[in-house]
Scaffold this motif. Sequence first.
Motif, PDB file in Angstrom:
ATOM      1  N   ARG A  72      -2.081  12.066  -8.247  1.00 42.54           N
ATOM      2  CA  ARG A  72      -1.512  10.899  -7.590  1.00 42.54           C
ATOM      3  C   ARG A  72      -0.661  10.216  -8.609  1.00 42.54           C
TER       4      ARG A  72
ATOM      5  N   GLY B 105      -4.703  17.072  -2.653  1.00 50.17           N
ATOM      6  CA  GLY B 105      -4.679  15.566  -2.364  1.00 50.17           C
ATOM      7  C   GLY B 105      -6.066  14.944  -2.993  1.00 50.17           C
ATOM      8  N   ASP B 106      -6.055  13.665  -2.290  1.00 52.42           N
ATOM      9  CA  ASP B 106      -7.354  12.989  -2.771  1.00 52.42           C
ATOM     10  C   ASP B 106      -8.660  13.601  -2.453  1.00 52.42           C
ATOM     11  N   ASP B 107      -8.566  14.609  -1.576  1.00 50.72           N
ATOM     12  CA  ASP B 107      -9.957  15.219  -1.536  1.00 50.72           C
ATOM     13  C   ASP B 107     -10.234  16.506  -2.016  1.00 50.72           C
TER      14      ASP B 107
ATOM     15  N   HIS C  77       0.770  -1.234  -0.177  1.00 48.79           N
ATOM     16  CA  HIS C  77       0.089   0.081  -0.075  1.00 48.79           C
ATOM     17  C   HIS C  77       0.690   1.397   0.000  1.00 48.79           C
TER      18      HIS C  77
ATOM     19  N   ASP D 254      -4.589   5.260   8.831  1.00 44.48           N
ATOM     20  CA  ASP D 254      -5.470   4.689   7.931  1.00 44.48           C
ATOM     21  C   ASP D 254      -4.913   3.545   6.969  1.00 44.48           C
TER      22      ASP D 254
ATOM     23  N   ASP E 216      -1.309   4.819  -3.904  1.00 45.78           N
ATOM     24  CA  ASP E 216      -2.884   4.675  -3.393  1.00 45.78           C
ATOM     25  C   ASP E 216      -3.435   5.763  -2.897  1.00 45.78           C
ATOM     26  N   ARG E 217      -2.835   6.752  -2.272  1.00 40.86           N
ATOM     27  CA  ARG E 217      -3.066   7.890  -1.937  1.00 40.86           C
ATOM     28  C   ARG E 217      -1.912   9.246  -1.963  1.00 40.86           C
TER      29      ARG E 217
ATOM     30  N   VAL F 251       1.740   5.304  -0.324  1.00 34.64           N
ATOM     31  CA  VAL F 251       1.353   6.821  -0.219  1.00 34.64           C
ATOM     32  C   VAL F 251       2.335   7.803  -0.086  1.00 34.64           C
TER      33      VAL F 251
ATOM     34  N   PHE G 116      -2.206   9.289   7.316  1.00 40.21           N
ATOM     35  CA  PHE G 116      -2.104   8.209   6.013  1.00 40.21           C
ATOM     36  C   PHE G 116      -1.451   6.736   6.861  1.00 40.21           C
TER      37      PHE G 116
END
Length: 469
Positions: free
Chosen positions: A119, A144-146, A104, A169, A124-125, A106, A166
């Motif tokens: 990204r 970022g992702d949001d 995973h 999570d 992944d993030r 980030v 990160f």
Amino acid sequence: MPAQPDIVLFATDDHGPWSIACYGNSETHTPNLDRLATRGTRFANAFTPCPVCSPARACLITGRTPSQVGIHDWLEEQHEPIGQRDWLAHERTLPELLSDAGYHAVRVGKWHLGQSHRRPPGFDRFFAGAIHTGPHFGDIAYIGDDGEQTIAGAKTTVYTDAAERFIADAPRDKPLFLYVGYSATHSPYQAEAHDPAATAPYATARFNDIPPYRPHPWHKNEGLAGGDPPSEADMRTRYRGYYAAVSEIDAGVGRVLTALDRRGGGGGALVVYTADHGCALGHQGYWGKGNSTRPLNMHEASIRVPLIVAGPGVAADRIEPHGVDHYDTFAALAEAGHAELDAARHYPGRSWRPLAAGDTDPDWDDARYGEYGDLRMIRTPTRKFVKRYPHGPYDLFDLERDPDETLNRAGWEQYLSEQRDLDARLEAWYARHEDAARTGLRVKALPMHNRANEAWRDGRREQRGLQVY
């Protein structure tokens, strides 16, 4: 086969190892980096393959040379044709390789390899500054992702906050690859550009670890009005800001390590702290890095980087003397993560993990190679030869007699045999590690003088990135 460890790669910007306490600085406050070095191994002779941001980062993240990747200078990402392009689309990057191996992945912070606002493949993030460098403190735009948001405070702190989230999570059934690109040691260096709380402890510092400033004959003095020599006050505010940035980053490293402990993998994570390239604050007579002189330089202040590693299989509280670079770091992390590398890509690096474990290696080659456009370098423990194509000027430094590189011995009769040998080794190495379509030797030589350089920048700004860059 050993389990895949969590991997954390800190890739800071413009961070000279001379500014860290465990590398000998007597005034900077870096307790977390010092503890990391005590837990693991500090490499005393770590180098970047290119002394400027984007190509150095490409070397670290792809394990290949600028003349294989095709990035030869920093990418001016504010120009849309440059910023919107994925400069590594033809490469297999470390996050992609580790993702394929089950990680995973980030990303937090600076990327500077094109499409920094997105990204990158393999992750992944992500969370980063909306501008690739920009200010260090204040109301700063992030993405970022949001989506995009503005957050007040120190950028280093905001990046650390994201890294903590990160880590918290991240799924527990996968190993974690965390890339943290702190940028605070990049210019602007001045104290006024940083959090006042961070600069306050250095208000009365003496900065005795920085040598007296004696201008290099090729210096640019970038960022100073008219290229004038800096005043004592200007030098002092730069020192304060830089030292504050180092301590801010150190605090961030400490928080990330604590978050790893909470995840349960702190002691089992492979942690690597390094920088894209070095930085001079008047060291060797210039301010900045490889592009802070004309001609460009490969001086020690530009190419030396910190490299501190800790984690599984790493010997504690030791100093490793062998020469290593970003190619070797890429190889080490790919190996640790069980990533599969394609030998047809002719990776130049060799994993430093046996060295970090304390194993002696009589066959380790301490020669390091570097390039910046049409400049190339070979550095051994005793000599450094810099070749500027096609007709020079060349540099040859005797690092035993002259570690500060004050006397260029290129062309001296008593050194001619050594110079020819180094030249032949340099040519042979790049014959194995360059792509004819992407080689730096296709890049037109940069002008030698400040006024000519400014004209070059004005005339080429829109084209940079569209051809070889």
